[in-house]
Design a protein around this motif. Structure first.
Motif, PDB file in Angstrom:
ATOM      1  N   SER A 138     -14.438 -42.645  22.401  1.00  0.00           N
ATOM      2  CA  SER A 138     -14.436 -43.826  23.249  1.00  0.00           C
ATOM      3  C   SER A 138     -14.774 -45.039  22.387  1.00  0.00           C
ATOM      4  N   ALA A 142     -16.528 -49.585  25.943  1.00  0.00           N
ATOM      5  CA  ALA A 142     -16.610 -48.944  27.251  1.00  0.00           C
ATOM      6  C   ALA A 142     -17.791 -49.482  28.050  1.00  0.00           C
ATOM      7  N   LYS A 156     -11.496 -47.225  27.797  1.00  0.00           N
ATOM      8  CA  LYS A 156     -12.629 -46.604  27.119  1.00  0.00           C
ATOM      9  C   LYS A 156     -13.703 -46.190  28.133  1.00  0.00           C
ATOM     10  N   THR A 157     -13.877 -46.986  29.189  1.00  0.00           N
ATOM     11  CA  THR A 157     -14.787 -46.597  30.266  1.00  0.00           C
ATOM     12  C   THR A 157     -14.250 -45.371  30.999  1.00  0.00           C
ATOM     13  N   GLN A 159     -12.552 -42.998  29.755  1.00  0.00           N
ATOM     14  CA  GLN A 159     -12.828 -41.809  28.936  1.00  0.00           C
ATOM     15  C   GLN A 159     -14.238 -41.280  29.184  1.00  0.00           C
TER      16      GLN A 159
END
Length: 262
Positions: A138, A142, A156-157, A159
């Protein structure tokens, strides 16, 4: 503590350069059989050669894992792995109001769905064997969503949500799922982005990268960019037998950029 992956097969996606290549190299040095991946056959062949060739227990797969068909071809070629490192990812600044739906979808398919599809394909085999590791690469983005890359930060969040949820789904199976969150890292992509400043100032790449961190990530405690090898070390630990009690975690390698206690 000695980390050894003898007898383990590791797949690192997006591993022809940057953090992915450093991670593949580190796993290979620790005794694993490694599968590298990139979009082009030439890129994959070059990465395999730089890692020592097939005689060094490294092989490759060329294909676009942002697509369901690319993931299916990969899993058909390599039906079982012990460790899956979902490193494949794209990034790039674009204003929220200028980002079309197609770009949101491209980022989502590449950064999120590639890992989702591969985890679905490989996790059940890991469960059947009673051991496995899944790691999502990530980012500190995130938690610290960049205003100029909202579409990237969102992936990314996502993930983190997938890795935490999947860890809970696989509770008690011997398979751990974690996310590693790099901060500013001197990867090939970042080096390319900073090259113009290197030429303009005459400073070293490391100095220019440190100046970039100071300007754009002022909360950094490290006060420099991390190296790809430093990030790879966290991935190796999270994938090791020694990390068997670490699961569902978001492991930061961000140099302290995120001003958060846990």
């Amino acid at each position: 503590m000695q980390i050894n992956f003898a007898g383990r097969t590791v797949l690192v996606t997006g591993s022809t350069a940057g953090i992915g290549f450093a991670t593949a190299r580190a796993f290979l040095a620790a005794g694993a059989r490694v599968i590298v991946n990139g979009r082009s056959q030439q890129g994959v062949d070059d990465a395999v050669a730089r890692l020592g060739g097939p005689q060094a227990s490294v092989s490759g797969f060329a294909g676009d894992l942002a697509t369901a068909s690319g993931c299916a071809q990969l899993t058909a070629a390599y039906p079982d792995v012990d460790i899956l490192v979902n490193n494949l990812g794209i990034f790039g600044p674009q204003d929220f109001f200028d980002t079309p739906d197609s770009e949101w979808d491209r980022f989502f398919q590449t950064n999120v769905m590639s890992g989702v599809r591969l985890a679905k394909a490989y996790a059940q085999g890991m469960v059947a064997r009673g051991w496995g590791r899944i790691v999502f690469i990530s980012s500190e983005s995130a938690l610290n969503i960049p205003a100029d890359m909202i579409h990237y930060g969102f992936t990314k969040t996502a993930q983190l949500a997938v890795s935490r949820g999947l860890a809970k789904r696989l509770a008690g199976t011997g398979v751990t799922v974690n996310a590693v969150l790099p901060g500013p890292t001197l990867s090939d992509g970042v080096a390319g982005m900073l090259q113009a400043d290197v030429q303009r100032t005459g400073d070293s790449l490391e100095k220019v990268a440190a100046d970039f961190v100071a300007q754009h990530r002022g909360s950094s405690i490290l006060r420099r960019a991390a190296t790809v090898d430093e990030v790879a070390s966290m991935v190796l630990y999270a994938s090791s037998a020694q990390a068997s009690a670490t699961t569902g975690a978001a492991l930061r390698v961000d140099g302290g950029v995120v001003d958060y206690l846990v």
